[in-house]
Design an enzyme around this catalytic site. Sequence first.
Site, mmCIF file in Angstrom:
data_model
loop_
_atom_site.group_PDB
_atom_site.id
_atom_site.type_symbol
_atom_site.label_atom_id
_atom_site.label_comp_id
_atom_site.label_asym_id
_atom_site.label_seq_id
_atom_site.Cartn_x
_atom_site.Cartn_y
_atom_site.Cartn_z
ATOM 1 N N LYS A 174 -21.745 -16.573 -26.887
ATOM 2 C CA LYS A 174 -20.459 -15.877 -26.695
ATOM 3 C C LYS A 174 -19.997 -15.308 -28.030
ATOM 4 O O LYS A 174 -19.681 -16.053 -28.955
ATOM 5 C CB LYS A 174 -19.389 -16.836 -26.186
ATOM 6 C CG LYS A 174 -18.116 -16.073 -25.785
ATOM 7 C CD LYS A 174 -16.949 -16.980 -25.500
ATOM 8 C CE LYS A 174 -16.054 -17.170 -26.693
ATOM 9 N NZ LYS A 174 -15.486 -15.926 -27.235
ATOM 10 N N GLY A 226 -16.610 -21.338 -36.206
ATOM 11 C CA GLY A 226 -15.256 -20.826 -36.048
ATOM 12 C C GLY A 226 -14.284 -21.693 -36.813
ATOM 13 O O GLY A 226 -14.658 -22.391 -37.759
ATOM 14 N N GLU A 248 -19.822 -25.394 -37.464
ATOM 15 C CA GLU A 248 -19.670 -24.714 -38.766
ATOM 16 C C GLU A 248 -18.233 -24.212 -38.800
ATOM 17 O O GLU A 248 -17.891 -23.277 -38.063
ATOM 18 C CB GLU A 248 -20.631 -23.530 -38.870
ATOM 19 C CG GLU A 248 -22.105 -23.897 -38.868
ATOM 20 C CD GLU A 248 -22.547 -24.582 -40.142
ATOM 21 O OE1 GLU A 248 -21.830 -24.502 -41.145
ATOM 22 O OE2 GLU A 248 -23.602 -25.224 -40.120
ATOM 23 N N CYS A 282 -15.959 -17.529 -44.608
ATOM 24 C CA CYS A 282 -15.686 -18.972 -44.622
ATOM 25 C C CYS A 282 -15.868 -19.578 -46.016
ATOM 26 O O CYS A 282 -15.188 -20.535 -46.369
ATOM 27 C CB CYS A 282 -16.557 -19.684 -43.607
ATOM 28 S SG CYS A 282 -18.310 -19.344 -43.822
ATOM 29 N N GLU A 378 -6.438 -22.239 -44.893
ATOM 30 C CA GLU A 378 -7.375 -21.112 -44.930
ATOM 31 C C GLU A 378 -6.647 -19.855 -44.453
ATOM 32 O O GLU A 378 -6.265 -19.760 -43.292
ATOM 33 C CB GLU A 378 -8.549 -21.422 -44.000
ATOM 34 C CG GLU A 378 -9.634 -20.386 -44.038
ATOM 35 C CD GLU A 378 -10.736 -20.666 -43.027
ATOM 36 O OE1 GLU A 378 -10.443 -21.063 -41.894
ATOM 37 O OE2 GLU A 378 -11.908 -20.474 -43.390
HETATM 38 P P1 NAD Z 1 -11.882 -19.172 -33.788
HETATM 39 O O1 NAD Z 1 -12.110 -20.628 -33.958
HETATM 40 O O2 NAD Z 1 -10.548 -18.707 -33.375
HETATM 41 O O3 NAD Z 1 -12.902 -18.595 -32.688
HETATM 42 C C1 NAD Z 1 -14.304 -18.774 -32.782
HETATM 43 C C2 NAD Z 1 -14.917 -18.594 -31.409
HETATM 44 O O4 NAD Z 1 -14.464 -19.633 -30.548
HETATM 45 C C3 NAD Z 1 -14.537 -17.284 -30.719
HETATM 46 O O5 NAD Z 1 -15.673 -16.794 -30.055
HETATM 47 C C4 NAD Z 1 -13.471 -17.731 -29.722
HETATM 48 O O6 NAD Z 1 -13.334 -16.883 -28.602
HETATM 49 C C5 NAD Z 1 -14.006 -19.097 -29.314
HETATM 50 N N1 NAD Z 1 -12.998 -20.018 -28.762
HETATM 51 C C6 NAD Z 1 -11.663 -20.040 -28.986
HETATM 52 N N2 NAD Z 1 -11.101 -21.092 -28.334
HETATM 53 C C7 NAD Z 1 -12.095 -21.738 -27.688
HETATM 54 C C8 NAD Z 1 -12.164 -22.894 -26.857
HETATM 55 N N3 NAD Z 1 -11.065 -23.598 -26.553
HETATM 56 N N4 NAD Z 1 -13.360 -23.278 -26.374
HETATM 57 C C9 NAD Z 1 -14.483 -22.580 -26.686
HETATM 58 N N5 NAD Z 1 -14.492 -21.470 -27.459
HETATM 59 C C10 NAD Z 1 -13.314 -21.056 -27.961
HETATM 60 O O7 NAD Z 1 -12.364 -18.505 -35.151
HETATM 61 P P2 NAD Z 1 -12.277 -16.979 -35.586
HETATM 62 O O8 NAD Z 1 -10.863 -16.628 -35.862
HETATM 63 O O9 NAD Z 1 -13.064 -16.140 -34.624
HETATM 64 O O10 NAD Z 1 -13.123 -17.003 -36.966
HETATM 65 C C11 NAD Z 1 -12.598 -17.399 -38.180
HETATM 66 C C12 NAD Z 1 -12.943 -18.843 -38.482
HETATM 67 O O11 NAD Z 1 -14.338 -19.037 -38.456
HETATM 68 C C13 NAD Z 1 -12.495 -19.261 -39.865
HETATM 69 O O12 NAD Z 1 -11.895 -20.534 -39.798
HETATM 70 C C14 NAD Z 1 -13.802 -19.338 -40.648
HETATM 71 O O13 NAD Z 1 -13.776 -20.202 -41.762
HETATM 72 C C15 NAD Z 1 -14.739 -19.788 -39.603
HETATM 73 N N6 NAD Z 1 -16.124 -19.486 -39.979
HETATM 74 C C16 NAD Z 1 -16.937 -20.507 -40.385
HETATM 75 C C17 NAD Z 1 -18.235 -20.236 -40.781
HETATM 76 C C18 NAD Z 1 -19.171 -21.344 -41.223
HETATM 77 O O14 NAD Z 1 -20.356 -21.097 -41.299
HETATM 78 N N7 NAD Z 1 -18.693 -22.528 -41.519
HETATM 79 C C19 NAD Z 1 -18.702 -18.922 -40.777
HETATM 80 C C20 NAD Z 1 -17.848 -17.921 -40.377
HETATM 81 C C21 NAD Z 1 -16.556 -18.205 -39.977
#
Ligand code: NAD
Length: 488
Positions: A174, A226, A248, A282, A378
């Site tokens: 997704k 995320g 992650e 991130c 963050e």
């Molecule tokens: P997010 O957590 O809001 O969303 C990530 C994904 O999860 C999206 O596809 C979203 O639709 C889905 N999602 C949301 N709620 C959900 C639920 N209840 N159940 C299942 N899926 C759900 O993150 P974002 O705003 O898209 O991205 C930014 C974040 O990602 C930042 O915190 C960043 O640090 C992190 N990130 C981490 C890494 C890593 O490798 N550690 C890499 C890139 C980004």
Amino acid sequence: MVELNPFIDGEYRKPVKGGVRESLNPATEEPFAAVGWGTPEDVEKAVAAAKGARETWGRTSLAQRKAILKKIAALINKHSTELANLEVQDSGALLKKAMGDCFMAANCFDYFGDYDEGFFQESVTVPPPFAAQGTIVKEPVGVCAQIVPWNFPLLMATFKAAPALLCGNTVVLKPAPQTPVTALKLAELACEAGIPDGVFNVVPGGQDVGEAMLAHPDVRKISFTGSTAVGRKVLEQAVKHFKRVTLELGGKCPAVVFGDADLDLVLDALIFAGFYHQGQVCVAASRVLIEEKVHDELLSRLAQRVKSLKVGDPSDASTHLGPLVSREHRERVLAMVEKGRSQAQEVIRPEPPPGKGCFLTPGLYAQVQPDSLLAQEELFGPVLSVFSFRDEAEAVALANHTRYGLGASVWTRDTQKAKRVASRIESGTVWINEHHILYYGLPFGGYKESGLGREFSPYGLLEYCELKSIYHDEEPLRQKKFWYDFFS
Ligand code: NAD
């Protein structure tokens, strides 16, 4: 207008409920793509396809799987200009960042396409009295649910899919709702490269799609990238449904600058590490820790550089910062800055320029109080928080004063000091006189609330494998097996 649908069982399929959502280009805030929007009904179809394909793909020879990964790499390279342009429109990435992502994505499929087959089968000799030949076999886990964020749409999909597919798993991925386009294109290219139907499925959608993936009984493994807040919910679901999980998550990464570092190099590095992709990374160096004796000089040089950064059209080669991913995200960043700015010295306030587009000029805060919002949360935007430290011990304490532990960099000419500090920083990755570089042979992941498990390297591949131990007695003589006398 680009028109796409969920990619299920080897083809684009209209979503069961038929909804369509427009994807906005964050630089213009105009729609550029219309995407068939998935619902849990589409997840059902995608998981059924992935389950159906599991047997065939799992039993496809490793050599064949690797050859297909290499073809995917070649196709990404062939289509890199198209993919990069889509990524610019979908996510607001600078064109040069998007081209770099295509290169990295192709490189990732290539890397796993060349992977040493010895990893999948190891022999262990079982000594007497239980003399047998032991084999550790790494088998696919099965259907993997993979959920990714919007900051590196193509690359995140690649980081999830390439190792999972190498290990013989099937995938339902997704993408983030803000950036669904290039993950769908990747699945299409994978099919063209010879991935059998049903092995790689992509369902664009929102939270309901993610939740349906997490709860589905036929999903055996969840891999999530995320925010930490959503990661916590994902972990709860994984525990509830007894699934393997890799997380992650977020970061608030420090760059620790000692006075003896090459400050010209450090200046370039801080701009790159802090503002690459508008700070929506991130492992962005969002906390800059500077040794007291060079603090004022470096801060003033940093401020000059930040003021000179050019914000604008992401396709223009002279632009340094493109738009943030969405207006909603920009509002979120600005609200956090507004809440946190009273607990720091405002050197440069980030501001949304007038007109269309989700742009935000870069910001810089100094003397940030270590427990304040700008030090702890963050922001995921172009804002740096600067701190000063007196000595090594204070630098380490400040670096570790966070619930995150994803990445950190240490800047010094003193090798021993660099190693000492690196060993004391609680973080999955530490760079010394470097920041942001990534190689698939090294594990990537977080300490503390930055995640669970690792991606890449043999340790990351293990997350996509079930381990089976086989004991094989090639000379099964009764007289050897004295323990059977237990019942005599
Ligand atoms: P997010 O957590 O809001 O969303 C990530 C994904 O999860 C999206 O596809 C979203 O639709 C889905 N999602 C949301 N709620 C959900 C639920 N209840 N159940 C299942 N899926 C759900 O993150 P974002 O705003 O898209 O991205 C930014 C974040 O990602 C930042 O915190 C960043 O640090 C992190 N990130 C981490 C890494 C890593 O490798 N550690 C890499 C890139 C980004």
